[in-house]
Design an enzyme around this catalytic site. Structure first.
Site, PDB file in Angstrom:
ATOM      1  N   ALA A 148     103.014  11.534  26.390  1.00 14.74           N
ATOM      2  CA  ALA A 148     103.892  12.682  26.595  1.00 14.74           C
ATOM      3  C   ALA A 148     103.923  13.478  25.297  1.00 14.74           C
ATOM      4  CB  ALA A 148     105.284  12.200  26.980  1.00 14.74           C
ATOM      5  N   GLY A 192     102.017   8.044  28.191  1.00 12.86           N
ATOM      6  CA  GLY A 192     101.794   8.694  29.486  1.00 12.86           C
ATOM      7  C   GLY A 192     100.325   8.815  29.846  1.00 12.86           C
ATOM      8  N   GLU A 214      99.313   5.540  31.348  1.00 19.84           N
ATOM      9  CA  GLU A 214     100.051   5.470  32.618  1.00 19.84           C
ATOM     10  C   GLU A 214      99.365   6.336  33.684  1.00 19.84           C
ATOM     11  OE1 GLU A 214     103.781   6.326  30.473  1.00 19.84           O
ATOM     12  OE2 GLU A 214     104.609   4.600  31.525  1.00 19.84           O
ATOM     13  N   GLU A 251     105.266   3.582  22.935  1.00 17.23           N
ATOM     14  CA  GLU A 251     106.640   4.089  23.054  1.00 17.23           C
ATOM     15  C   GLU A 251     107.644   3.302  22.217  1.00 17.23           C
ATOM     16  OE1 GLU A 251     104.502   3.815  25.540  1.00 17.23           O
ATOM     17  OE2 GLU A 251     104.742   5.464  26.967  1.00 17.23           O
TER      18      GLU A 251
HETATM   19  N1  CO8 Z   1     102.541  14.709  21.489  1.00 19.89           N
HETATM   20  C1  CO8 Z   1     102.435  15.859  20.789  1.00 19.89           C
HETATM   21  N2  CO8 Z   1     101.473  16.081  19.872  1.00 19.89           N
HETATM   22  C2  CO8 Z   1     100.592  15.077  19.651  1.00 19.89           C
HETATM   23  C3  CO8 Z   1     100.651  13.865  20.335  1.00 19.89           C
HETATM   24  C4  CO8 Z   1     101.683  13.688  21.299  1.00 19.89           C
HETATM   25  N3  CO8 Z   1     101.802  12.581  22.039  1.00 19.89           N
HETATM   26  N4  CO8 Z   1      99.657  13.062  19.888  1.00 19.89           N
HETATM   27  C5  CO8 Z   1      98.991  13.774  18.955  1.00 19.89           C
HETATM   28  N5  CO8 Z   1      99.542  14.985  18.803  1.00 19.89           N
HETATM   29  C6  CO8 Z   1      99.137  16.057  17.894  1.00 19.89           C
HETATM   30  C7  CO8 Z   1      99.484  15.727  16.459  1.00 19.89           C
HETATM   31  O1  CO8 Z   1     100.850  16.059  16.187  1.00 19.89           O
HETATM   32  C8  CO8 Z   1      98.500  16.583  15.704  1.00 19.89           C
HETATM   33  O2  CO8 Z   1      98.974  17.914  15.701  1.00 19.89           O
HETATM   34  P1  CO8 Z   1      98.823  18.816  14.362  1.00 19.89           P
HETATM   35  O3  CO8 Z   1      97.349  18.927  14.133  1.00 19.89           O
HETATM   36  O4  CO8 Z   1      99.469  20.102  14.742  1.00 19.89           O
HETATM   37  O5  CO8 Z   1      99.522  18.066  13.270  1.00 19.89           O
HETATM   38  C9  CO8 Z   1      97.260  16.555  16.604  1.00 19.89           C
HETATM   39  O6  CO8 Z   1      97.715  16.151  17.878  1.00 19.89           O
HETATM   40  C10 CO8 Z   1      96.223  15.548  16.115  1.00 19.89           C
HETATM   41  O7  CO8 Z   1      96.873  14.299  15.983  1.00 19.89           O
HETATM   42  P2  CO8 Z   1      96.782  13.407  14.637  1.00 19.89           P
HETATM   43  O8  CO8 Z   1      96.576  14.299  13.446  1.00 19.89           O
HETATM   44  O9  CO8 Z   1      97.955  12.492  14.632  1.00 19.89           O
HETATM   45  O10 CO8 Z   1      95.419  12.628  14.907  1.00 19.89           O
HETATM   46  P3  CO8 Z   1      95.037  11.190  14.358  1.00 19.89           P
HETATM   47  O11 CO8 Z   1      93.602  10.996  14.690  1.00 19.89           O
HETATM   48  O12 CO8 Z   1      95.443  11.020  12.957  1.00 19.89           O
HETATM   49  O13 CO8 Z   1      95.919  10.161  15.226  1.00 19.89           O
HETATM   50  C11 CO8 Z   1      96.895   9.279  17.257  1.00 19.89           C
HETATM   51  C12 CO8 Z   1      95.719  10.066  16.609  1.00 19.89           C
HETATM   52  C13 CO8 Z   1      96.859   7.828  16.780  1.00 19.89           C
HETATM   53  C14 CO8 Z   1      96.685   9.341  18.747  1.00 19.89           C
HETATM   54  C15 CO8 Z   1      98.230   9.936  16.843  1.00 19.89           C
HETATM   55  O14 CO8 Z   1      98.139  11.334  17.083  1.00 19.89           O
HETATM   56  C16 CO8 Z   1      99.416   9.411  17.590  1.00 19.89           C
HETATM   57  O15 CO8 Z   1      99.884   8.329  17.293  1.00 19.89           O
HETATM   58  N6  CO8 Z   1      99.932  10.195  18.556  1.00 19.89           N
HETATM   59  C17 CO8 Z   1     101.113   9.826  19.301  1.00 19.89           C
HETATM   60  C18 CO8 Z   1     100.809   8.810  20.373  1.00 19.89           C
HETATM   61  C19 CO8 Z   1     102.063   8.372  21.073  1.00 19.89           C
HETATM   62  O16 CO8 Z   1     103.000   7.852  20.509  1.00 19.89           O
HETATM   63  N7  CO8 Z   1     102.084   8.573  22.410  1.00 19.89           N
HETATM   64  C20 CO8 Z   1     103.189   8.170  23.246  1.00 19.89           C
HETATM   65  C21 CO8 Z   1     104.120   9.320  23.466  1.00 19.89           C
HETATM   66  S1  CO8 Z   1     105.560   8.835  24.352  1.00 19.89           S
HETATM   67  C22 CO8 Z   1     105.091   8.756  25.958  1.00 19.89           C
HETATM   68  O17 CO8 Z   1     103.972   8.993  26.302  1.00 19.89           O
HETATM   69  C23 CO8 Z   1     106.144   8.383  26.923  1.00 19.89           C
HETATM   70  C24 CO8 Z   1     105.721   8.656  28.364  1.00 19.89           C
HETATM   71  C25 CO8 Z   1     106.895   8.544  29.274  1.00 19.89           C
HETATM   72  C26 CO8 Z   1     107.889   9.622  28.983  1.00 19.89           C
HETATM   73  C27 CO8 Z   1     109.116   9.469  29.735  1.00 19.89           C
HETATM   74  C28 CO8 Z   1     109.995  10.701  29.551  1.00 19.89           C
HETATM   75  C29 CO8 Z   1     111.295  10.523  29.079  1.00 19.89           C
END
Ligand code: CO8
Length: 263
Positions: free
Chosen positions: A66, A111, A114, A134
């Site tokens: 998400a 997500g 999922e 999460e």
């Molecule tokens: N949401 C928004 N932006 C994101 C997300 C995300 N999930 N993942 C990556 N991005 C963005 C980064 O902020 C970054 O943006 P910017 O260049 O503007 O800084 C860009 O994508 C590239 O990401 P990174 O620089 O972090 O790239 P890396 O190669 O260093 O890392 C990762 C890649 C490991 C994937 C890292 O980006 C990361 O950990 N992302 C988050 C992953 C995460 O935690 N996902 C779970 C989210 S929660 C969820 O999915 C819950 C679902 C159910 C929701 C229920 C609703 C209430």
């Protein structure tokens, strides 16, 4: 609907939805979910579509979960509504009459995994990473992950992934049965489309019956599941496709399935 966050294409009966927010690693925001829902509306009403393939834009990410920037703005009620919205839209993949394949081309997190779990099966590129991070955000999976992952890989392995938030690579995902095939990034889509084309050549009535029998049977005991199978089998027997299938076998030719229930 004009699509900005997904690319929706249909070629020779195979629909492809590409999650297309590469700058945010294809993270799911509300708008993307609305677009996915609209594309699924089209798919449900287009008889010519036989298989759906989901993948992500670029070579780094399928869906990185998400959109955390959007999540951070939610209050309790908005969080619950977003979770239900995601569950309902992602749940539609399982309910679709046609088979759905996830071609996971990179990160499938939160997500994203999922979404892949609601597909009928998953192919992955060698660089794909799967995880439910999460817990490290102080939340839990909210798009069905606590329910579908244990059903697929067993509760102990699922709990380890959910409790630690750690990612696992594609090869390990294949070993534990989360992924059917691991392919080099460059051949992931072609291999997925090859399987999609093979499935698309099968009878629509029997594909639908097979998907429903497996899905509905998973929620009941074995004896009840076998009754579900017998009912689904009967529907196939009533179809023109089943007549054509046996005729073609006896006449030593390829069947021409029309997807018709009756003559
Ligand atoms: N949401 C928004 N932006 C994101 C997300 C995300 N999930 N993942 C990556 N991005 C963005 C980064 O902020 C970054 O943006 P910017 O260049 O503007 O800084 C860009 O994508 C590239 O990401 P990174 O620089 O972090 O790239 P890396 O190669 O260093 O890392 C990762 C890649 C490991 C994937 C890292 O980006 C990361 O950990 N992302 C988050 C992953 C995460 O935690 N996902 C779970 C989210 S929660 C969820 O999915 C819950 C679902 C159910 C929701 C229920 C609703 C209430």
């Amino acid at each position: 609907m004009a699509y900005q966050n997904i690319i929706f294409e249909v070629t020779e009966g195979i629909a492809t939805i590409i999650f297309n927010r590469p700058k945010a690693l294809n993270a799911l925001n509300g708008r993307l979910l609305d677009e996915l829902s609209a594309a699924l509306d089209d798919i449900e009403t287009d008889e010519a579509i036989r298989v759906l393939v989901l993948t992500g834009a670029g070579e780094k990410s399928f869906v990185a979960g998400a959109d955390i920037a959007e999540l951070a703005t939610f209050n309790t009620l908005q969080g619950k509504m977003f979770s239900r919205k995601g569950q309902l839209i992602i749940g539609r993949l399982l309910e679709l009459a046609i088979p759905v394949i996830a071609a996971v081309n990179g990160f499938a997190l939160g997500g994203g995994i999922e979404m892949a779990l609601a597909c009928d099966f998953i192919y992955a590129s060698e660089n794909a990473m799967f995880g439910l991070p999460e817990i490290s955000l102080g939340i839990i999976p909210g798009f069905g992950g606590t329910q579908r992952l244990p059903r697929l890989i067993g509760s102990n392995r699922a709990k380890e992934m959910i409790f630690t938030g750690n990612m696992i690579p594609a090869q390990e995902a294949e070993t534990i049965g989360l992924v059917n095939r691991v392919l080099p990034q460059a051949s992931l889509m072609e291999a997925t489309l090859e399987t999609a084309r093979a499935i698309a050549a099968r009878g629509k009535v029997s594909l639908r019956a097979a998907k429903q029998a497996v899905n509905n049977g998973l929620n009941v005991d074995l004896a009840s599941g076998c009754k579900i199978e017998a009912d689904a089998f009967a529907i196939c027997m009533a179809s023109e496709d089943s007549k054509e299938g046996s005729r073609a076998f006896l006449e030593k030719r390829k069947p021409q399935f029309k997807g018709a229930l009756k003559e």
